[in-house]
Scaffold this motif. Structure first.
Motif, short mmCIF file in Angstrom:
data_model
loop_
_atom_site.label_atom_id
_atom_site.label_comp_id
_atom_site.label_asym_id
_atom_site.label_seq_id
_atom_site.Cartn_x
_atom_site.Cartn_y
_atom_site.Cartn_z
N THR A 115 -1.35 -1.21 3.84
CA THR A 115 -0.72 0.09 4.06
C THR A 115 -1.46 0.88 5.14
N PHE A 116 -2.81 0.87 5.09
CA PHE A 116 -3.61 1.54 6.12
C PHE A 116 -3.29 0.97 7.51
N ALA A 117 -3.14 -0.36 7.56
CA ALA A 117 -2.84 -0.99 8.86
C ALA A 117 -1.45 -0.62 9.34
N MET A 118 -0.47 -0.62 8.46
CA MET A 118 0.92 -0.33 8.85
C MET A 118 1.11 1.12 9.29
N VAL A 119 0.37 2.03 8.72
CA VAL A 119 0.48 3.43 9.16
C VAL A 119 -0.45 3.70 10.34
N ASN A 120 -1.13 2.63 10.81
CA ASN A 120 -2.03 2.71 11.97
C ASN A 120 -3.13 3.74 11.76
N ARG A 121 -3.72 3.68 10.62
CA ARG A 121 -4.82 4.61 10.29
C ARG A 121 -5.96 4.39 11.27
N ASN A 122 -6.36 5.45 11.95
CA ASN A 122 -7.42 5.43 12.97
C ASN A 122 -7.14 4.39 14.06
N PHE A 135 -15.68 -5.99 -3.97
CA PHE A 135 -14.60 -6.02 -2.97
C PHE A 135 -14.84 -4.86 -2.02
N THR A 136 -14.58 -5.08 -0.74
CA THR A 136 -14.74 -4.02 0.24
C THR A 136 -13.47 -3.90 1.07
N VAL A 137 -12.88 -2.71 1.03
CA VAL A 137 -11.76 -2.39 1.92
C VAL A 137 -12.38 -1.79 3.18
N PHE A 138 -12.18 -2.42 4.32
CA PHE A 138 -12.87 -2.00 5.54
C PHE A 138 -11.88 -1.71 6.67
N GLN A 139 -12.41 -1.09 7.72
CA GLN A 139 -11.63 -0.79 8.93
C GLN A 139 -12.25 -1.54 10.11
N GLY A 140 -11.44 -2.33 10.81
CA GLY A 140 -11.93 -3.08 11.97
C GLY A 140 -11.19 -4.40 12.09
N ILE A 141 -11.44 -5.06 13.22
CA ILE A 141 -10.76 -6.33 13.46
C ILE A 141 -11.36 -7.46 12.62
N ASN A 142 -12.58 -7.24 12.09
CA ASN A 142 -13.19 -8.16 11.13
C ASN A 142 -14.30 -7.42 10.38
N TYR A 143 -14.82 -8.10 9.36
CA TYR A 143 -15.82 -7.45 8.50
C TYR A 143 -17.13 -7.22 9.25
N ALA A 144 -17.49 -8.14 10.11
CA ALA A 144 -18.78 -8.03 10.79
C ALA A 144 -18.82 -6.83 11.74
N SER A 145 -17.69 -6.52 12.40
CA SER A 145 -17.66 -5.42 13.37
C SER A 145 -16.95 -4.18 12.81
N THR A 147 -16.12 -0.55 10.83
CA THR A 147 -16.70 0.80 10.82
C THR A 147 -17.25 1.05 9.41
N ILE A 148 -18.55 0.97 9.26
CA ILE A 148 -19.17 1.01 7.93
C ILE A 148 -18.86 2.32 7.21
N ALA A 149 -18.72 3.40 7.96
CA ALA A 149 -18.45 4.69 7.33
C ALA A 149 -17.11 4.72 6.61
N GLU A 150 -16.22 3.80 6.96
CA GLU A 150 -14.89 3.77 6.35
C GLU A 150 -14.81 2.79 5.16
N ASP A 151 -15.92 2.18 4.81
CA ASP A 151 -15.92 1.21 3.71
C ASP A 151 -15.55 1.86 2.37
N ARG A 152 -14.73 1.16 1.62
CA ARG A 152 -14.43 1.52 0.24
C ARG A 152 -14.82 0.33 -0.64
N ILE A 153 -15.81 0.53 -1.49
CA ILE A 153 -16.41 -0.57 -2.25
C ILE A 153 -15.99 -0.48 -3.71
N PHE A 154 -15.63 -1.63 -4.26
CA PHE A 154 -15.21 -1.72 -5.66
C PHE A 154 -15.94 -2.91 -6.32
N PRO A 155 -16.57 -2.69 -7.45
CA PRO A 155 -17.31 -3.79 -8.10
C PRO A 155 -16.39 -4.88 -8.61
N ARG A 156 -16.90 -6.12 -8.57
CA ARG A 156 -16.15 -7.27 -9.06
C ARG A 156 -16.55 -7.62 -10.48
N ASN A 157 -15.65 -8.29 -11.16
CA ASN A 157 -15.95 -8.86 -12.48
C ASN A 157 -16.37 -10.31 -12.24
#
Length: 202
Positions: A115-122, A135-145, A147-157
């Motif tokens: 959804t973030f990608a389809m609405v062209n967020r940032n 789990f990490t929801v991130f912004q960028g063309i890949n995880y390595a590059s 934008t760390i400030a936009e990370d949304r982290i959720f713990p895994r089971n």
């Protein structure tokens, strides 16, 4: 006349002699009745006391029978047996609940990133990265590059095992991605998440 006089005197003398005897007899009868009344009164009083519960023995609390050591031991053994037999089923339900929760969480995070990608967020791509503990929801063309400030982290089971890709990227505006399958499983069950090239999740 003499005979009549003698008879009268004799009668009077008999009556006079009988009177003390009669008095003593009446006195004895009265005494006996009084004793009887006293005895009856005491019995009646005791009966009333017993009925009213004033007797110490009747008022004492009834004895309560406790449990013996054998009964307690048998109860504990029965509880252990029931718990042992029911434990696998309970654990199966518990892991099934964990699996469903993990499946819903990962699916919702993928939908969020798309959804973030389809609405062209940032004006950027968005994706989801899976590692051992989160789990990490991130912004960028890949995880390595990203934008760390936009990370949304959720713990895994960690009880739920995941197999498949660990990184998913959704293109801006279109929401397209590489088609793939994610497997989630526990000891007793498994679920799958399918993603087609258009980014549709099911």
């Amino acid at each position: 006349m003499k005979l009549h006089h003698l008879f009268k005197n004799n009668q009077n003398s008999n009556v006079a002699g009988f009177t003390p005897l009669l008095k003593r007899a009446l006195h004895s009868i009265r005494s006996s009745k009084m004793m009887g009344l006293l005895v009856f009164g005491n019995k009646k009083s005791n009966s009333l006391d017993n009925n009213s519960g004033t007797n110490v023995e009747l008022r004492s609390a009834p004895l309560v029978r406790g449990f013996t050591l054998i009964e307690i031991a048998m109860t504990i053994v029965i509880i252990i047996i029931i718990f042992t037999l029911g434990m696998p089923t309970l654990y199966q339900f518990y892991t099934q609940y964990q699996l469903e929760g993990e499946h819903q969480l990962l699916l919702s995070l993928l939908v969020q990133a798309r959804t973030f990608a389809m609405v062209n967020r940032n004006e950027s791509s968005h994706g989801v990265y899976i590692n051992t503990n989160q789990f990490t929801v991130f912004q960028g063309i890949n995880y390595a590059s990203r934008t760390i400030a936009e990370d949304r982290i959720f713990p895994r089971n960690t009880v739920v095992l995941l197999s498949g890709p660990t990184e998913f990227i959704f293109n801006p505006l279109s929401g397209t991605t590489a088609s793939t399958t994610i497997n989630l499983q526990t000891q007793y069950a498994q679920r799958k998440i399918f993603i087609n090239s258009e980014g549709t999740l099911y």
